[in-house]
Each structure stands twice: as C-alpha cells, then as structure tokens.
Design a protein around this motif. Structure first.
Motif, mmCIF file in Angstrom:
data_model
loop_
_atom_site.group_PDB
_atom_site.id
_atom_site.type_symbol
_atom_site.label_atom_id
_atom_site.label_comp_id
_atom_site.label_asym_id
_atom_site.label_seq_id
_atom_site.Cartn_x
_atom_site.Cartn_y
_atom_site.Cartn_z
ATOM 1 N N ARG A 1 -61.962 7.481 -46.100
ATOM 2 C CA ARG A 1 -62.296 9.301 -46.106
ATOM 3 C C ARG A 1 -61.305 9.552 -44.930
ATOM 4 O O ARG A 1 -61.491 9.126 -43.931
ATOM 5 C CB ARG A 1 -63.638 9.153 -45.943
ATOM 6 C CG ARG A 1 -64.529 8.940 -47.186
ATOM 7 C CD ARG A 1 -66.051 9.491 -47.357
ATOM 8 N NE ARG A 1 -66.623 9.061 -48.374
ATOM 9 C CZ ARG A 1 -68.059 9.097 -48.467
ATOM 10 N NH1 ARG A 1 -68.743 9.312 -47.507
ATOM 11 N NH2 ARG A 1 -68.279 9.024 -49.735
ATOM 12 N N PRO A 2 -60.881 10.764 -45.055
ATOM 13 C CA PRO A 2 -60.142 11.261 -44.069
ATOM 14 C C PRO A 2 -61.072 11.810 -42.911
ATOM 15 O O PRO A 2 -61.796 12.267 -43.019
ATOM 16 C CB PRO A 2 -59.422 12.488 -44.722
ATOM 17 C CG PRO A 2 -60.038 12.734 -45.955
ATOM 18 C CD PRO A 2 -60.829 11.651 -46.382
ATOM 19 N N PRO A 3 -60.573 11.447 -41.546
ATOM 20 C CA PRO A 3 -61.270 11.975 -40.477
ATOM 21 C C PRO A 3 -61.421 13.422 -40.503
ATOM 22 O O PRO A 3 -60.561 13.978 -40.861
ATOM 23 C CB PRO A 3 -60.570 11.453 -39.186
ATOM 24 C CG PRO A 3 -59.401 10.200 -39.942
ATOM 25 C CD PRO A 3 -59.489 10.509 -41.180
ATOM 26 N N HIS A 4 -62.587 13.689 -39.795
ATOM 27 C CA HIS A 4 -62.743 15.291 -39.783
ATOM 28 C C HIS A 4 -61.603 15.817 -38.770
ATOM 29 O O HIS A 4 -61.154 17.064 -38.882
ATOM 30 C CB HIS A 4 -64.061 15.739 -39.454
ATOM 31 C CG HIS A 4 -65.199 14.970 -40.110
ATOM 32 N ND1 HIS A 4 -65.983 13.911 -39.999
ATOM 33 C CD2 HIS A 4 -65.616 15.610 -41.406
ATOM 34 C CE1 HIS A 4 -66.701 13.552 -41.034
ATOM 35 N NE2 HIS A 4 -66.416 14.581 -41.816
ATOM 36 N N GLN A 5 -61.407 15.245 -37.764
ATOM 37 C CA GLN A 5 -60.447 15.839 -36.860
ATOM 38 C C GLN A 5 -59.323 14.378 -36.693
ATOM 39 O O GLN A 5 -59.594 13.510 -36.450
ATOM 40 C CB GLN A 5 -60.762 16.134 -35.608
ATOM 41 C CG GLN A 5 -62.101 17.252 -35.669
ATOM 42 C CD GLN A 5 -62.192 18.319 -34.854
ATOM 43 O OE1 GLN A 5 -61.129 18.813 -34.308
ATOM 44 N NE2 GLN A 5 -63.380 18.535 -34.548
ATOM 45 N N THR A 6 -58.066 15.190 -36.576
ATOM 46 C CA THR A 6 -56.931 13.946 -36.142
ATOM 47 C C THR A 6 -55.917 14.755 -35.010
ATOM 48 O O THR A 6 -55.076 15.011 -35.356
ATOM 49 C CB THR A 6 -56.287 13.582 -37.400
ATOM 50 O OG1 THR A 6 -55.673 14.711 -37.880
ATOM 51 C CG2 THR A 6 -56.935 12.736 -38.482
ATOM 52 N N PRO A 7 -56.591 14.789 -33.924
ATOM 53 C CA PRO A 7 -55.907 15.092 -32.746
ATOM 54 C C PRO A 7 -54.692 14.345 -32.159
ATOM 55 O O PRO A 7 -54.525 13.177 -32.420
ATOM 56 C CB PRO A 7 -56.934 15.179 -31.468
ATOM 57 C CG PRO A 7 -57.754 14.042 -31.916
ATOM 58 C CD PRO A 7 -57.924 13.954 -33.366
ATOM 59 N N HIS A 8 -53.418 15.200 -32.096
ATOM 60 C CA HIS A 8 -52.464 14.577 -31.513
ATOM 61 C C HIS A 8 -52.400 14.623 -29.881
ATOM 62 O O HIS A 8 -52.681 15.426 -29.535
ATOM 63 C CB HIS A 8 -51.340 15.268 -31.846
ATOM 64 C CG HIS A 8 -50.935 15.208 -33.220
ATOM 65 N ND1 HIS A 8 -51.949 16.087 -34.349
ATOM 66 C CD2 HIS A 8 -50.259 14.629 -34.318
ATOM 67 C CE1 HIS A 8 -51.295 15.659 -35.604
ATOM 68 N NE2 HIS A 8 -50.389 14.700 -35.409
ATOM 69 N N ALA A 9 -51.987 13.456 -29.587
ATOM 70 C CA ALA A 9 -51.815 13.431 -28.065
ATOM 71 C C ALA A 9 -51.104 14.610 -27.262
ATOM 72 O O ALA A 9 -51.477 15.161 -26.503
ATOM 73 C CB ALA A 9 -51.400 12.131 -27.441
ATOM 74 N N THR A 10 -49.934 14.998 -27.974
ATOM 75 C CA THR A 10 -49.251 16.001 -27.375
ATOM 76 C C THR A 10 -49.766 17.384 -27.606
ATOM 77 O O THR A 10 -49.231 18.241 -26.569
ATOM 78 C CB THR A 10 -47.763 15.983 -28.080
ATOM 79 O OG1 THR A 10 -47.967 15.987 -29.538
ATOM 80 C CG2 THR A 10 -47.033 14.816 -27.682
ATOM 81 N N GLU A 11 -50.841 17.504 -28.047
ATOM 82 C CA GLU A 11 -51.162 18.742 -28.002
ATOM 83 C C GLU A 11 -52.695 18.914 -27.193
ATOM 84 O O GLU A 11 -53.285 19.796 -27.010
ATOM 85 C CB GLU A 11 -51.775 19.127 -29.560
ATOM 86 C CG GLU A 11 -50.928 19.420 -30.493
ATOM 87 C CD GLU A 11 -51.174 19.252 -32.034
ATOM 88 O OE1 GLU A 11 -52.250 18.969 -32.560
ATOM 89 O OE2 GLU A 11 -50.224 19.414 -32.886
ATOM 90 N N PHE A 12 -52.873 17.680 -26.152
ATOM 91 C CA PHE A 12 -53.919 17.858 -25.602
ATOM 92 C C PHE A 12 -53.521 17.356 -24.003
ATOM 93 O O PHE A 12 -54.450 17.003 -23.300
ATOM 94 C CB PHE A 12 -55.097 16.706 -25.833
ATOM 95 C CG PHE A 12 -55.637 17.549 -27.085
ATOM 96 C CD1 PHE A 12 -57.083 17.839 -27.059
ATOM 97 C CD2 PHE A 12 -55.199 17.073 -28.395
ATOM 98 C CE1 PHE A 12 -57.829 18.491 -28.052
ATOM 99 C CE2 PHE A 12 -55.929 17.801 -29.683
ATOM 100 C CZ PHE A 12 -57.173 18.151 -29.444
#
Ligand code: ZN
Length: 473
Positions: free
Chosen positions: A109-120
């Motif tokens: 199941r796709p995770p609800h959020q997939t944050p990218h390191a470069t965006e944080f």
C-alpha cells in the motif's frame, strides 16, 4: 488477546497501545529508500514487512498514518551524481520512480506521505539550531556541525538505547563524517556537512555556511514534522538500528522539545536481514537480485511478496529460487480452492466465517507470527478442499469462507488483484457496441447496452479519457 510487537527499545514484547488517547490513530514512520540505485530484494524485505505492519494495524481497526521518506541527498548519492555528471534531481528521480513501481509490483500500500529530504532542509536547519542552543552540537572550522555525544550524555541523554555500545574507547570530540559507520565508532556524528569541492552543485545555505545535511538529521526532521514530536512506530531494517536510528533518537530527544517521560518514538521495530541462497548478497557471488531481475526470470511480484511474507520479520531469511517455486505452488493451491469456492457460492453473499478470522488474528497478534497465520490459511484450504470433495459445503458456507479470505487478504495482499479486475472480453465487446451506438446517436440502444452490462455487474464510468468499466460488488 492483545496485539504485541517486539520493541527494540525495551528488547521485549509489548502490547501495542497508541499514543492517541482515543486509541485509534497510529503514526508510523519507515526509513525509505536512498535513491542512488535500484533497490534489491533485501531492501524489499523491509518494505514488505512495513506493509504488513501497516495492513495489520488497519485490519485491527487503527487509523494509520504511514510516512516513508525518500533520501535524495546523502553520501552515496553525491558520489554517484558526480560520476554520472547530471543534476541531483534528474539522477534521483529515475531511481525513485523505479522504486515506487517496484512497491506497486509487490502490492504494498502506498505510504500516505513520502517526504523528500531536499524539501525539508529548513526543518533540518531549525533542528540543528536547537541542538546548538542546548550545547549538544558544535561547529567545526570547515563549516560543518557535529553532534556531541559527550555533551548529550552530560545533559542526561542516553546514547545506546537500541544497541549496546562500549564507551570505554570514547574519545571526547572524536568525529565521524560518513553517514554510515561501524558500531565501534562511538564518535560525534555530522549533522551538517560543510561544502567540499566533491559536493559539486549539491549544497544549501545555512547559518554555518554552505553545505548539506547529514543523513540522520533528515529522518528526525521529517518524521517529527509530519507525525509530531512523539509518534508511535518507527520501522526499518536491523542494519539501520546503529548508527542511523540511534542517532535519530539522540538528535530528536537531544533538542529538548520533549516533556518529562515523553519519547521521540514509542515502538521501534526492526526487520532482520536477508540471505540469498544461504549467502550474503553480493554482485560478485552472483546472488544479488533486484525485483526486476526476478521478474525477468519469470516470477511475479505476487510470488516474491508471498515468499517474503513467509518468514518472521525478526529472523534472518534465506531467499532461494526453490523458495520462489514453492511460493508458486502454494499460491496455486490457494487459487484453486478459491476458484472452487467462488463457483459453489455463485451469487450468494455472506458475512466472513468468524472462526478463520479469529485464528488468523490470534497468530498475527503475537508479534506478527506469519508462520502461524499461514498455518491457519493452509489448514483452512485443506478443510475446504475436503468438504468440497465430499460435497458437504453449502453455497452459503462457501460464501462465508470467501468473505473470510477477503478479510485475511486485506493483510496478506496475495490475491491476484489485477486479474480479478480484468474486464471479460464479452463486456469489452458490449462497451464497444455502446460506443458505436452513441456515435450513431442511437441513444436508446446505447442505454439498453448499458443496462445489460449493469445486470452483468459492470458499470460504465464516462471519464475525460473515455469510458471506463468498473465492477460493482
Ligand atoms: Zn531514516
């Protein structure tokens, strides 16, 4: 019985009770891929395990928020970007796409959020600033910032919560710049790495000068931003327990944002490693496989998923080609039984047979005892086959058995989903006839065809991309 997990933090089996006072919501963070290459089958063991945890929590009625990061800046990526001589995003983008395609192949199941390191990066800098304010981080002349293990311990922080460390050799101020290092290196680790020529165009401004974040701070910043400073579950492969997860705890709890008794993470779950044909995977031994390598050999994502789900997550698992063949046979047994049950049940509908669901739940409640759960499944298949052969099963009982399997498969995810959604040729022919009728402005005929299809259990959805068929259950 209560659901229990083995918590690496306490080294014991613990009942799962989420931080949410209502006992409903559960926040779960899983360290995601470092997108510098195709993920291998060992990596996917961890992701299929995370999917099992997520699905089982949902099965048990929890409302899960599943976050999985994408590490798109890190030592190995920088090295490979330099070799490939293409921009960072272009380089990581293709591996990221391949990774998510592979997850789909494995029916995760796709995770609800997939944050990218470069965006944080801003969140990471803010966290490092807090550590600086508390005196547990310090800047070095090259514009890097390091976490001081000595100062952290002096403030009452415990370093070595997930693993046992030997502090006898701790030389205060000794530093390690690499993202990955050995357990013996109990040394200050990099939070921010001052820009060096090898970094090329990969750098960001910061209060300490241009540079890039260390790998460990990425996960602390993203997980706390998206799940809160305290959350329920943190998952990963056992190789990440040290230094990565240990450093995550130190950074997160070291910045002084937790109240008394509050922790960064309540339950730490680690999946053991995977061997292939009895040996550690390596390209030189010829036992290194990506998922694509296995698909190219004629296996399916479903078979690989099944095989990965047969071993308990805390046991190292020997992945073999014989195992994959056995997976094919096992799935065929289930399919055959389901086919017969479907035929017998006909249009009957029934509530799930409670006994099967209860036994399955009992097994998985015990720290995800998959061997027990599969035992329940195959005993059920055996009994169904026996009853089918004796013709002692009623259509209602067959329908109840199928409904129970459907519940189980919400966790296992091994039913041939794509095949079940496949549109029969007869329906496609009717759809074409309806389109032709509409084109000829024969709306009466078009509607009649639509009704005929509906009676057969298929509805037409007109979308901007053309008509789509959907099965009504
Ligand atoms: Zn991580």
């Amino acid at each position: 019985m209560a659901l229990k997990f083995f918590n690496t933090l306490s080294r014991s089996l613990q009942e799962f009770t989420p931080l949410d006072p209502a006992g409903k919501n559960a926040g779960m963070y899983c360290c995601g891929p470092t997108v510098y290459d195709l993920a291998h089958i060992g990596n996917f063991r961890t992701f299929v395990f995370s999917d099992l945890v997520r699905r089982y929590l949902e099965f048990r009625g929890f409302q899960v928020t599943h976050v999985m990061n994408v590490t798109d800046v890190e030592d190995k990526i920088i090295r490979n970007v330099r070799t490939a001589q293409i921009p960072l995003r272009e380089f990581t983008g293709k591996f990221e796409q391949a990774f998510f395609d592979d997850l789909r192949t494995l029916n995760c199941r796709p995770p609800h959020q997939t944050p990218h390191a470069t965006e944080f990066i801003a969140e990471m800098i803010a966290l490092i600033e807090k550590l600086m304010e508390r005196g547990v981080a310090y800047r070095t002349p090259d514009g890097s910032v390091y976490f001081s293990i000595d100062k952290y311990r002096a403030l009452g922080g415990r370093y070595g919560q997930l693993v046992t460390l030997n502090f006898d050799n701790l030389r205060v101020g000794e530093r390690v710049r690499n993202d990955e290092y050995e357990k013996e290196s109990v040394a200050d680790f990099a939070l921010w790495k001052g820009r060096v020529p090898e970094d090329g165009a990969v750098f960001w401004p910061s209060p300490w000068g241009e540079g890039r974040p260390g790998w460990h701070i990425e996960c602390s910043a993203m997980s706390m931003k998206l799940l809160g400073t305290s959350f329920d579950l943190h998952l990963g492969g056992e190789d990440l327990a040290f230094p990565h997860h240990e450093d995550e705890i130190a950074q997160s709890e070291g910045c002084g944002i937790h109240g008394p008794g509050q922790r960064f993470v309540k339950y730490w779950l680690h999946a053991a490693h995977l061997l292939v044909e009895g040996k550690k995977m390596s390209k030189s031994l010829g036992n290194f496989f990506t998922l694509r390598d296995l698909i190219a050999k004629g296996y399916t994502g479903r078979e690989v998923r099944y095989l990965l789900l047969t071993a308990h997550y805390r046991e190292s698992f020997n992945f073999t080609m014989d195992g994959l063949s056995a997976a094919r046979t096992a799935l065929a047994r289930i399919d055959e039984c389901l086919g017969k049950l479907t035929e017998l049940a006909g249009s009957q509908a029934a509530a799930p047979a409670p006994e099967l669901v209860a036994k399955f739940t009992e097994a998985l409640d015990d720290d995800l005892n998959v061997a027990g759960a599969w035992g329940v499944v195959f005993e059920w298949v055996r009994q169904c086959n026996k009853a089918l052969a004796e013709q002692s099963l009623t259509p209602a009982a067959a329908a109840a058995a199928l409904a129970a399997w459907k519940r189980l498969d919400e966790v296992l995810g091994v039913s041939p989903v794509a095949a079940a959604e496949e549109v029969p040729a007869a329906m496609l022919a009717l759809l074409e006839a309806r389109q032709a009728a509409r084109k000829a402005k024969d709306f009466k005929r078009a509607d009649a065809i639509r009704d005929e299809m509906k009676a057969a259990g298929w509805v037409i959805e007109d979308t901007p991309k053309g008509p789509k068929l959907k099965k009504v259950s």
